[in-house]
Design an enzyme around this catalytic site. Structure first.
Site: not given
Ligand code: 531
Length: 354
Positions: A57, A182
């Site tokens: 990301a 996000y």
């Molecule tokens: C894990 C996550 C997975 C599913 C739902 C919420 C969070 N993540 C995803 C991340 C960063 C850190 C942890 C990103 O999508 C950028």
């Protein structure tokens, strides 16, 4: 039906197999500038045989970083660093991808190994933006500012400018992050979007901003290169975004020129009940692929060669993305090829080990 080690062509790009490295945050950049860590991390996985390596990301604007350590691509100096990584990834025979992101109300938090909570402005945090002035909750308690029309226009332009830079840097595959709570997902979910204007309320209104962003990116991203979008296919929460809505959004985005949906889930609210189990998100990829008629990627608790091969052979997804399993074993594709009796070439420098 194709298997895991069959090539996959999407637009003019051909993956040597159907294994991708999922975008994973390293939280190791400074002012959005990546460094040698990112080259070694992504380079090792390209050398390990993946067909596609999607870089983490990457923020389209400084206020869109999850943490102060997030990678960025809001200026040319950052894009130049990415160019070196993409060059190396391509030289290993993998396709180089980048995920464009804006963290919305989840931005401005500490890196995970410092606790991951929102940071005060005096401790390195910053004011955040979201569809509505509602905090995520838990340790991410900062109340974001509800975006004005000017904010919407600026962030849309930030995504488009970032896409241009990604192309100039040599990325061949681009993913717009619209998942995990996000910014773009915050517009989709009724749990975070309480707007009363054209951007909130009905399904049509909640998808409007993500669609506008995708359209702006598609206009600058070459027609012959794959543009993909990551969804949280469900919020796993009462009153939240659903898989039915994901199927319908996938149809709309297909008509906007999106080539593949990367099917994840969750992240909208802290108290979601997520039934995490091996391959638990695969049914979302399967439904969207069949009902929206668009290519999909499956991700989430995929660890075994036979498991990954079966997903592709069943026609549940065109591509499998590995996240934590790829951290545990950068050479997973080479090992999986051995296990399945398929061919995958290691770098010539390592030939005698395989
Ligand atoms: C894990 C996550 C997975 C599913 C739902 C919420 C969070 N993540 C995803 C991340 C960063 C850190 C942890 C990103 O999508 C950028």
């Amino acid at each position: 039906m194709a298997g895991l080690f069959d090539s996959l062509q999407l637009k003019s790009v051909t993956l040597r197999n159907r294994i991708g490295v999922s975008p994973m945050c390293m939280y190791s950049a400074a002012e959005g500038l990546i460094d040698d860590w990112h080259l070694v991390h992504l380079g090792a996985r390209a050398a390990g045989g993946a067909g596609l390596v999607i870089a983490e990301a990457t923020a389209v604007a400084p206020e869109g970083r999850i943490t102060p350590g997030d990678a960025g691509i809001w200026n040319d100096a950052q894009a130049e660093r990415w160019a070196g990584v993409f060059r190396f990834v391509r030289a290993q025979g993998a396709v180089a991808g980048l995920q464009l992101a804006h963290a919305g109300r989840k931005a401005g938090a500490a890196v995970p190994w410092a606790g991951g909570a929102h940071l005060a402005d005096t401790a390195g945090g910053w004011p955040t933006l979201a569809p509505s002035a509602i905090a995520f909750g838990g340790s991410l308690g900062r109340v974001p500012a509800a975006m004005t029309d000017a904010d919407l226009a600026r962030v849309q332009a930030d995504f488009a400018a970032a896409a241009r830079r990604a192309r100039a840097a040599g990325a061949e595959w681009l993913e717009v992050h619209a998942a995990h709570g996000y910014l773009l997902h915050e517009f989709l979910s009724p749990l975070s979007n309480r707007r009363m204007d054209l951007y909130g309320g009905s399904f049509e209104n909640r998808i409007r901003f993500p669609r506008e962003v995708v359209r702006a990116v598609r206009e600058v991203w070459p027609e012959n290169l794959p543009l993909t979008v990551r969804f949280s296919c469900t919020d796993w929460a009462e009153g939240g975004w659903t898989i039915d809505e994901s199927v319908e959004l996938a149809r709309r985005l297909k008509s906007e020129g999106v080539d593949l949906i990367d099917c994840s889930s969750g992240g909208a609210v802290p108290d979601a009940k997520i039934p995490a189990a091996p391959g638990y998100q695969v049914p979302f990829a399967a439904r969207i692929r069949r009902e929206a008629g668009i290519a999909t990627a499956a991700v989430g608790l995929i660890t075994g060669a036979a498991q990954a091969d079966a997903i592709v052979r069943a026609g549940d997804a065109d591509l499998v993305l590995l996240a934590r399993e790829s951290l545990r074993d950068p050479n997973w594709p080479l090992r999986a090829a051995k296990e399945l009796g398929a061919t995958a070439l290691p770098p010539r420098q390592y030939l005698r080990a395989w």
